[in-house]
Design a protein around this motif. Structure first.
Motif, PDB file in Angstrom:
ATOM      1  N   LEU A 108      -1.304   1.451   0.760  1.00  0.00           N
ATOM      2  CA  LEU A 108      -0.675   1.875  -0.497  1.00  0.00           C
ATOM      3  C   LEU A 108      -0.279   3.351  -0.440  1.00  0.00           C
ATOM      4  N   LYS A 109      -1.129   4.164   0.160  1.00  0.00           N
ATOM      5  CA  LYS A 109      -0.837   5.600   0.261  1.00  0.00           C
ATOM      6  C   LYS A 109       0.409   5.834   1.104  1.00  0.00           C
ATOM      7  N   ASP A 110       0.565   5.050   2.169  1.00  0.00           N
ATOM      8  CA  ASP A 110       1.768   5.153   3.003  1.00  0.00           C
ATOM      9  C   ASP A 110       3.027   4.807   2.203  1.00  0.00           C
ATOM     10  N   ARG A 111       2.856   4.033   1.140  1.00  0.00           N
ATOM     11  CA  ARG A 111       3.982   3.632   0.294  1.00  0.00           C
ATOM     12  C   ARG A 111       4.033   4.453  -0.998  1.00  0.00           C
ATOM     13  N   LYS A 112       3.388   5.629  -0.965  1.00  0.00           N
ATOM     14  CA  LYS A 112       3.461   6.623  -2.037  1.00  0.00           C
ATOM     15  C   LYS A 112       2.666   6.257  -3.292  1.00  0.00           C
ATOM     16  N   PHE A 113       1.611   5.465  -3.109  1.00  0.00           N
ATOM     17  CA  PHE A 113       0.751   5.172  -4.257  1.00  0.00           C
ATOM     18  C   PHE A 113      -0.689   5.540  -3.937  1.00  0.00           C
ATOM     19  N   GLU A 114      -1.283   6.316  -4.834  1.00  0.00           N
ATOM     20  CA  GLU A 114      -2.691   6.668  -4.687  1.00  0.00           C
ATOM     21  C   GLU A 114      -3.312   6.639  -6.081  1.00  0.00           C
ATOM     22  N   ASP A 115      -4.304   5.777  -6.262  1.00  0.00           N
ATOM     23  CA  ASP A 115      -4.888   5.590  -7.580  1.00  0.00           C
ATOM     24  C   ASP A 115      -6.033   6.560  -7.809  1.00  0.00           C
TER      25      ASP A 115
END
Length: 413
Positions: free
Chosen positions: A40-47
């Motif tokens: 997800l981080k590689d796809r620009k999402f970090e919760d």
């Protein structure tokens, strides 16, 4: 027959619900979630608001890291994380979909992609997401026939329709699957088996979020409104919460805002819709405890059975009245407040009470049968427990209804 309680009762139940079932154990340390968060981080999402956890009663879900206020954005998932028909068409499957006639449906495109990527294993760029998806589902279409036979009749009929629908979906798609043979080194029949397609169908049906309808020229005209939303789809359902969820065309993110507040380390829920337990089990494979929308379905056949037996023409009369719309008209007049005689009112209460007792007796008989089967069919215990939970919830409604009917009858001499 519906359960209805006041506002104070709802608040009390919500507090009980939170205190008894919302304490979870974090699962963020598990390998599959570490890999998912990297993906997800590689796809620009970090919760920063939620973390995976396991909860009593609901199983795997998402837990709040900090307190969340009403109206707060809890998830903003970039478009690059969503699995849509665009994802499929832009993949290696695109050329095959584009040339296939008649055009495949959006659902078939998504199911084909899921099965193909799952088959790819470690080579799939979607592996971190695929690894956290359920290996099996508990929708009625996945249940053993002897378990489906234990469902309430209205739900059993819908379950059988669902099974036929999926079987027809699979059968009508086999030629398309055969056209994909050049992509694989083994027979496509072994890859796109019925069990594989059933898994993919359930994945889309139970986990997809809604997008505004789009039209892909290479796909059929069926509504293209489904997207799989990794991580977001870990959120479990509760009828007691409200959320606002939609794809933001400006930010190009699927955004979720809570209309409820959450304390730190509570399970955060979304609402899949105001569904009764029949609908939840049919579409999502679970039963909601203390569901305010729960009900017991009473068929026309049961109503006729308990109408006065002295009238030999009752079925014919009901049919004629129904054909001419008079039954609906009578009900509308009653609902609008037209006075009903005490005699008719008492007769109606008597009939309703008899129907209620009939269902209580039927429910207890089924629960006894389920209990025996749980001892004899150990391999089916999870499926049987699911059906048992449904009947137990219906029994609560019936007992509450019987009490209400009894109290109303005391008003008559």
């Amino acid at each position: 027959m519906h359960k209805r309680r006041g506002r104070t009762s709802r608040i009390r139940r919500r507090k009980l619900f939170r205190s008894s079932e919302s304490r979870g154990v974090s699962e963020s340390y598990k390998y599959e979630f570490i890999e998912l968060k990297k993906w997800l981080k590689d796809r620009k999402f970090e919760d920063t608001n939620l973390t995976p956890a396991c909860f009593p009663g609901t199983g795997r879900g998402l837990m709040s890291k900090t307190s969340l206020r009403e109206g707060q954005m809890i998830i903003s998932l970039p478009e690059s994380c969503l699995l849509t028909t665009d994802t499929v068409i832009q993949s290696y499957l695109g050329a095959y979909i584009t040339k296939w006639k008649p055009p495949p449906s959006p659902l078939l495109a998504l199911c084909t992609f899921l099965v193909s990527e799952k088959h790819a294993g470690d080579q799939s760029p979607w592996k971190p997401y695929l690894d956290i998806l359920p290996k099996a589902y508990t929708c009625p279409v996945c249940l053993e026939p002897e378990v489906v036979n234990l469902l309430p009749k209205p739900l059993k009929a819908k379950a059988e329709e669902q099974r036929v629908h999926v079987q027809q979906f699979f059968a009508s798609s086999r030629d398309f699957f055969s056209s994909l043979q050049p992509l694989f080194g083994e027979a496509v029949d072994s890859i796109f088996s019925y069990s594989a397609i059933l898994w993919a169908w359930c994945t889309v049906n139970t986990r997809a979020v809604y997008l505004r309808p789009r039209r892909q020229e290479c796909l059929s005209a069926e509504p293209d409104t489904c997207a799989l939303a990794p991580y977001l789809d870990l959120l479990n359902h509760s009828s007691h919460v409200q959320v606002k969820a939609a794809f933001n065309e400006e930010t190009r993110c699927y955004e979720l805002r809570t209309a409820s507040s959450w304390r730190k380390h509570e399970e955060v829920f979304i609402c899949y819709g105001h569904h009764d337990n029949h609908r939840l089990l049919l579409e999502y494979g679970f039963v909601s405890i203390r569901n305010p929308h729960a009900c017991v379905y009473v068929s026309r056949e049961i109503l006729v059975k308990y109408l006065p037996s002295t009238d030999k023409q009752m079925n014919k009369k009901i049919s004629i009245l129904k054909d001419h719309g008079f039954i609906d008209t009578c009900w509308k007049k009653i609902l609008l407040g037209e006075v009903i005689s005490d005699t008719n009112e008492k007769t109606s209460l008597d009939i309703a009470q008899k129907i209620c007792y009939y269902f209580i007796e039927e429910t207890n008989a089924v629960l006894q049968k389920v209990s025996h089967m749980k001892d004899e069919k150990v391999a089916l215990i999870n499926q049987l427990t699911l059906v048992e939970t449904l009947w137990l919830e219906e029994l609560k409604i019936l007992k509450a209804s019987a009490e209400v009917l009894h109290s109303l009858q005391t008003a008559f001499p």
